[in-house]
Design an enzyme around this catalytic site. Structure first.
Site, PDB file in Angstrom:
ATOM      1  N   HIS A 141      23.973  -5.208  22.349  1.00 31.77           N
ATOM      2  CA  HIS A 141      24.474  -5.141  20.971  1.00 31.77           C
ATOM      3  C   HIS A 141      25.901  -4.624  20.847  1.00 31.77           C
ATOM      4  O   HIS A 141      26.489  -4.702  19.776  1.00 31.77           O
ATOM      5  CB  HIS A 141      23.549  -4.273  20.100  1.00 31.77           C
ATOM      6  CG  HIS A 141      23.726  -2.797  20.338  1.00 31.77           C
ATOM      7  ND1 HIS A 141      23.177  -2.161  21.417  1.00 31.77           N
ATOM      8  CD2 HIS A 141      24.427  -1.863  19.664  1.00 31.77           C
ATOM      9  CE1 HIS A 141      23.518  -0.882  21.380  1.00 31.77           C
ATOM     10  NE2 HIS A 141      24.280  -0.663  20.335  1.00 31.77           N
TER      11      HIS A 141
HETATM   12  C1  UD1 Z   1      26.054   0.812  15.646  1.00 31.75           C
HETATM   13  C2  UD1 Z   1      26.863   1.888  16.378  1.00 31.75           C
HETATM   14  C3  UD1 Z   1      26.418   1.952  17.829  1.00 31.75           C
HETATM   15  C4  UD1 Z   1      24.926   2.159  17.927  1.00 31.75           C
HETATM   16  C5  UD1 Z   1      24.205   1.089  17.122  1.00 31.75           C
HETATM   17  C6  UD1 Z   1      22.728   1.379  17.126  1.00 31.75           C
HETATM   18  C7  UD1 Z   1      29.136   2.144  15.479  1.00 31.75           C
HETATM   19  C8  UD1 Z   1      30.579   2.016  15.790  1.00 31.75           C
HETATM   20  N1  UD1 Z   1      28.293   1.609  16.389  1.00 31.75           N
HETATM   21  O1  UD1 Z   1      26.377  -0.426  16.263  1.00 31.75           O
HETATM   22  O2  UD1 Z   1      27.048   3.061  18.441  1.00 31.75           O
HETATM   23  O3  UD1 Z   1      24.538   2.064  19.286  1.00 31.75           O
HETATM   24  O4  UD1 Z   1      24.695   1.100  15.773  1.00 31.75           O
HETATM   25  O5  UD1 Z   1      21.964   0.247  16.838  1.00 31.75           O
HETATM   26  O6  UD1 Z   1      28.785   2.725  14.490  1.00 31.75           O
HETATM   27  N2  UD1 Z   1      24.082  -6.194  11.137  1.00 31.75           N
HETATM   28  C9  UD1 Z   1      23.134  -6.858  10.396  1.00 31.75           C
HETATM   29  N3  UD1 Z   1      22.138  -6.127   9.812  1.00 31.75           N
HETATM   30  C10 UD1 Z   1      22.053  -4.784   9.916  1.00 31.75           C
HETATM   31  C11 UD1 Z   1      23.045  -4.112  10.658  1.00 31.75           C
HETATM   32  C12 UD1 Z   1      24.041  -4.830  11.270  1.00 31.75           C
HETATM   33  O7  UD1 Z   1      23.165  -8.073  10.281  1.00 31.75           O
HETATM   34  O8  UD1 Z   1      21.119  -4.183   9.359  1.00 31.75           O
HETATM   35  C13 UD1 Z   1      25.138  -6.980  11.815  1.00 31.75           C
HETATM   36  C14 UD1 Z   1      26.373  -7.202  10.975  1.00 31.75           C
HETATM   37  O9  UD1 Z   1      26.895  -8.441  11.298  1.00 31.75           O
HETATM   38  C15 UD1 Z   1      27.313  -6.123  11.481  1.00 31.75           C
HETATM   39  C16 UD1 Z   1      26.951  -6.033  12.929  1.00 31.75           C
HETATM   40  O10 UD1 Z   1      25.543  -6.275  12.980  1.00 31.75           O
HETATM   41  O11 UD1 Z   1      28.660  -6.423  11.278  1.00 31.75           O
HETATM   42  C17 UD1 Z   1      27.268  -4.712  13.573  1.00 31.75           C
HETATM   43  O12 UD1 Z   1      26.619  -3.640  12.888  1.00 31.75           O
HETATM   44  P1  UD1 Z   1      27.270  -2.174  12.876  1.00 31.75           P
HETATM   45  O13 UD1 Z   1      26.422  -1.265  12.087  1.00 31.75           O
HETATM   46  O14 UD1 Z   1      28.715  -2.248  12.513  1.00 31.75           O
HETATM   47  O15 UD1 Z   1      27.270  -1.724  14.383  1.00 31.75           O
HETATM   48  P2  UD1 Z   1      26.134  -1.806  15.504  1.00 31.75           P
HETATM   49  O16 UD1 Z   1      26.523  -2.888  16.438  1.00 31.75           O
HETATM   50  O17 UD1 Z   1      24.751  -1.849  14.949  1.00 31.75           O
END
Ligand code: UD1
Length: 371
Positions: A220
């Site tokens: 991820h």
């Molecule tokens: C975040 C943390 C990471 C942690 C992870 C746990 C940061 C910088 N990173 O990463 O350290 O290991 O959480 O899981 O904060 N998205 C969805 N639905 C959701 C959430 C996310 O579709 O409910 C998609 C979106 O496209 C989003 C992308 O995932 O842009 C990334 O989500 P984000 O919360 O920014 O970071 P994680 O990769 O989950």
């Protein structure tokens, strides 16, 4: 009667929900009112509500609906919206977890209002500041008053940056922080989760796999997903490494979207499934022959379960998992020999009790002295 002190917990991402549960349970013995603030960083049901339900967490007192965005925008929204809540609630301390953008936004909002910050999982370093999480860790540690480290390595990392144990000042402050090695709160959650997974999880049957007959995979991290060429290299590597074995891959929504843009396809033996809850993931990991992951949480869970792990990164914040032989870095040197009898690092599963006790001493009168 001693008035209740208020602790405000800032959470927003899956591993933070998992760690919140044991700490809330341990805090029940202390004169604290715990207020839970969900930033909304993770919002899909399978990334958020599923965890609140299965972990028996109370519904958040505040939900900020921050959602996804660039790192700057997401952190800024957390900062702005947490500040509004803190001005209303004026808690005695703010507890933040790990290294996400929610952690940084929450800590910064509190520090600017002179509310003590408590950092769970302090002192971890990958020594790679291109990782958004590394930036978050360093900044949060330097804003915190009470720092709970999972290991002596973490305590030592902080000491090298001038964040030292302090002289048990009362109360702790960012200029006189208190640093404690409590062990890893994730280990408390792991032990508790495993006992529930063993009783309740049907995930192997649901997915049609047998114990000891499959590999588990998760990806991820931004550095593995955002660049289609990097994801493509990983797909090629994983197809080769797992040839002939069934692979279960619960896919983070970010990775699913990135895979659609990826020019290389996984082999048919790699089964892409929806994200699963903590207990199902533990059940899947326990019976896997090997794990490939870029998750910090899963590196430790594999180590505790003694499942060999390949970390799909160039470095790790959890060096004890590598020196013990159970974890190997992708492209890194091979790990040392596995020593099955070596004692496991990261505490004894009593981190939550140690944290609650330290919070009691720092911000409230401990129960014993009230009696
Ligand atoms: C975040 C943390 C990471 C942690 C992870 C746990 C940061 C910088 N990173 O990463 O350290 O290991 O959480 O899981 O904060 N998205 C969805 N639905 C959701 C959430 C996310 O579709 O409910 C998609 C979106 O496209 C989003 C992308 O995932 O842009 C990334 O989500 P984000 O919360 O920014 O970071 P994680 O990769 O989950």
């Amino acid at each position: 009667m001693t008035p209740l002190r208020t602790l405000l917990h800032v959470v927003g991402a899956r591993p933070q929900f998992i760690k919140l549960a044991p700490l809330l349970r341990a805090l029940a013995a202390f004169p604290f009112r715990s207020v839970v603030l969900h930033t909304g960083q993770h919002y899909d049901d399978r990334m958020s509500q599923l965890f609140f339900d299965e972990l028996g967490l109370p519904a958040p007192d505040h939900h900020l609906g921050v959602g996804s965005g660039t790192h700057g925008r997401q952190t800024a929204l957390v900062l702005e919206r947490v500040e509004d809540v803190l001005r209303q609630q004026t808690p005695d301390a703010v507890v933040v977890y790990g290294d996400t953008n929610s952690t940084l936004g929450g800590a910064l909002a509190a520090a600017k209002l002179h509310i003590p910050v408590v950092h769970v999982e302090a002192g971890l370093r990958s020594f790679n500041k291109r990782m958004p999480e590394e930036v978050n860790r360093v900044l949060v540690d330097h804003l915190s008053s009470l720092l709970f480290c999972p290991s002596e390595t973490a305590v030592e990392n902080l000491r090298r940056e001038g964040v030292t144990r302090g002289d048990t000042p009362d109360p702790p402050s960012p200029d006189h922080p208190v640093v404690l090695n409590t062990g890893d709160l994730m280990y408390d959650a792991h032990l508790h989760g495993l006992s529930i997974a063993e009783r309740t999880s049907t995930i192997l049957r649901d997915l049609g796999v047998s114990p000891g007959r499959y590999v588990l995979l998760t990806i991820h991290r931004a550095e593995n997903t955002d660049d289609p060429e990097q994801l493509s290299r990983l797909v090629t590597f994983l197809n080769a490494q797992t040839a002939g074995a069934d692979v279960i891959f619960p896919m983070h929504p970010r990775t699913r979207a990135a895979y659609e843009r990826c020019p290389t396809r996984f082999a048919a033996s790699v089964h892409l499934v929806d994200p699963v809850g903590h207990f199902d993931l533990l059940a899947l990991l326990r019976d896997a022959t090997r794990l490939f992951t870029d998750s910090g949480g899963l590196q430790r869970e594999a180590y505790w379960l003694r499942v060999p792990c390949v970390t799909l990164r160039d470095e790790t914040e959890w060096p004890e998992t590598v020196s013990s032989g159970w974890n190997t870095l992708y492209r890194g040197p091979a790990s040392g020999p596995v020593s099955p009898a070596a004692p496991l690092a990261y505490g004894s599963g009593r981190a939550a009790a140690l944290m609650a006790g330290a919070l009691g001493r720092a911000f409230a009168v401990a129960v014993e002295t009230r009696r």
